[in-house]
Design a protein around this motif. Structure first.
Motif, short mmCIF file in Angstrom:
data_model
loop_
_atom_site.label_atom_id
_atom_site.label_comp_id
_atom_site.label_asym_id
_atom_site.label_seq_id
_atom_site.Cartn_x
_atom_site.Cartn_y
_atom_site.Cartn_z
N VAL A 56 -10.44 11.25 -0.54
CA VAL A 56 -8.60 11.60 -0.42
C VAL A 56 -8.50 11.19 -2.15
N VAL A 57 -7.65 11.81 -2.93
CA VAL A 57 -7.27 11.13 -3.72
C VAL A 57 -5.71 11.19 -4.49
N VAL A 58 -5.15 10.60 -4.37
CA VAL A 58 -3.85 11.23 -4.28
C VAL A 58 -3.01 10.60 -5.74
N GLY A 59 -2.53 11.72 -6.50
CA GLY A 59 -1.51 11.30 -7.73
C GLY A 59 -0.36 10.24 -7.79
N LEU A 60 -1.08 9.24 -8.60
CA LEU A 60 0.38 7.78 -8.62
C LEU A 60 1.22 8.29 -9.25
N LEU A 64 5.49 7.21 -18.24
CA LEU A 64 5.30 7.28 -19.35
C LEU A 64 4.51 6.11 -20.37
N ALA A 65 5.29 5.24 -19.72
CA ALA A 65 5.06 4.09 -20.43
C ALA A 65 4.04 3.53 -19.32
N GLY A 66 2.97 4.35 -18.04
CA GLY A 66 2.37 3.66 -17.10
C GLY A 66 3.47 2.70 -16.34
N GLU A 67 4.39 2.64 -15.86
CA GLU A 67 5.33 1.58 -15.14
C GLU A 67 5.23 2.39 -13.58
N GLU A 68 5.79 1.47 -12.95
CA GLU A 68 6.19 1.97 -11.10
C GLU A 68 7.20 1.69 -11.66
N HIS A 93 -4.57 8.15 -7.85
CA HIS A 93 -4.41 8.43 -9.61
C HIS A 93 -3.48 8.12 -10.66
N ASP A 94 -3.80 7.97 -11.67
CA ASP A 94 -2.37 8.40 -11.96
C ASP A 94 -2.45 9.72 -12.55
N GLU A 95 -1.05 10.21 -12.83
CA GLU A 95 -0.95 11.54 -12.22
C GLU A 95 -0.04 11.66 -14.01
N ARG A 96 -0.19 11.33 -14.45
CA ARG A 96 1.13 11.84 -15.70
C ARG A 96 0.29 12.61 -16.95
N LEU A 97 1.57 13.51 -16.37
CA LEU A 97 1.37 14.85 -17.41
C LEU A 97 0.19 16.12 -16.51
#
Length: 131
Positions: A56-60, A64-68, A93-97
């Protein structure tokens, strides 16, 4: 080969997408309402079992700066709870955009599940599974 399940987690709704058994196609499936509830978590665990999911892959949700931020913390808490219920690896997994991509692409599935499909395509490409 088994399938990969991608989740675009949100408090109200969780978009879902499945890979084909070869790991080359990502298809949006129905979203799960209130995914952090007992019923929502049970529905997600059932998807894992019913579709022979290997991961299972969940969007993190990163900025936009890569911060949480707060949503990333909430997502990590959700992932920990889901991981206790399923017998397969659950990863972030990074879900940006992905939401913006889903809005632009359109389609018949709900926007959350289309975003999950874009997340899955990104993960498949990054993992070397997609052609």
């Amino acid at each position: 080969m088994s399938r990969i399940l991608a989740l675009d987690y949100g408090d109200a709704r969780c978009g879902c997408a499945l890979s084909d058994p070869t790991g080359t196609l990502a298809t949006p499936i129905g979203a799960v309402e209130r995914p952090a509830s007992r019923r929502g978590l049970a529905a997600l665990a059932a998807l894992v079992r019913e579709h022979d999911v290997e991961r299972v892959v969940v969007g993190l949700p990163l900025t936009l700066a890569g911060e949480e931020g707060d949503q990333a913390r909430t997502t990590r808490e959700f992932v920990a709870r889901l991981a206790e219920l399923v017998s397969v690896p659950v990863e972030l997994h990074d879900e940006r955009l992905t939401t913006r991509q889903a809005e632009r692409a359109g389609g018949g599935a709900d926007a959350d599940s289309r975003a999950a499909a874009h997340l899955l395509e990104s993960w498949l490409a990054a993992s070397g599974r997609a052609s």
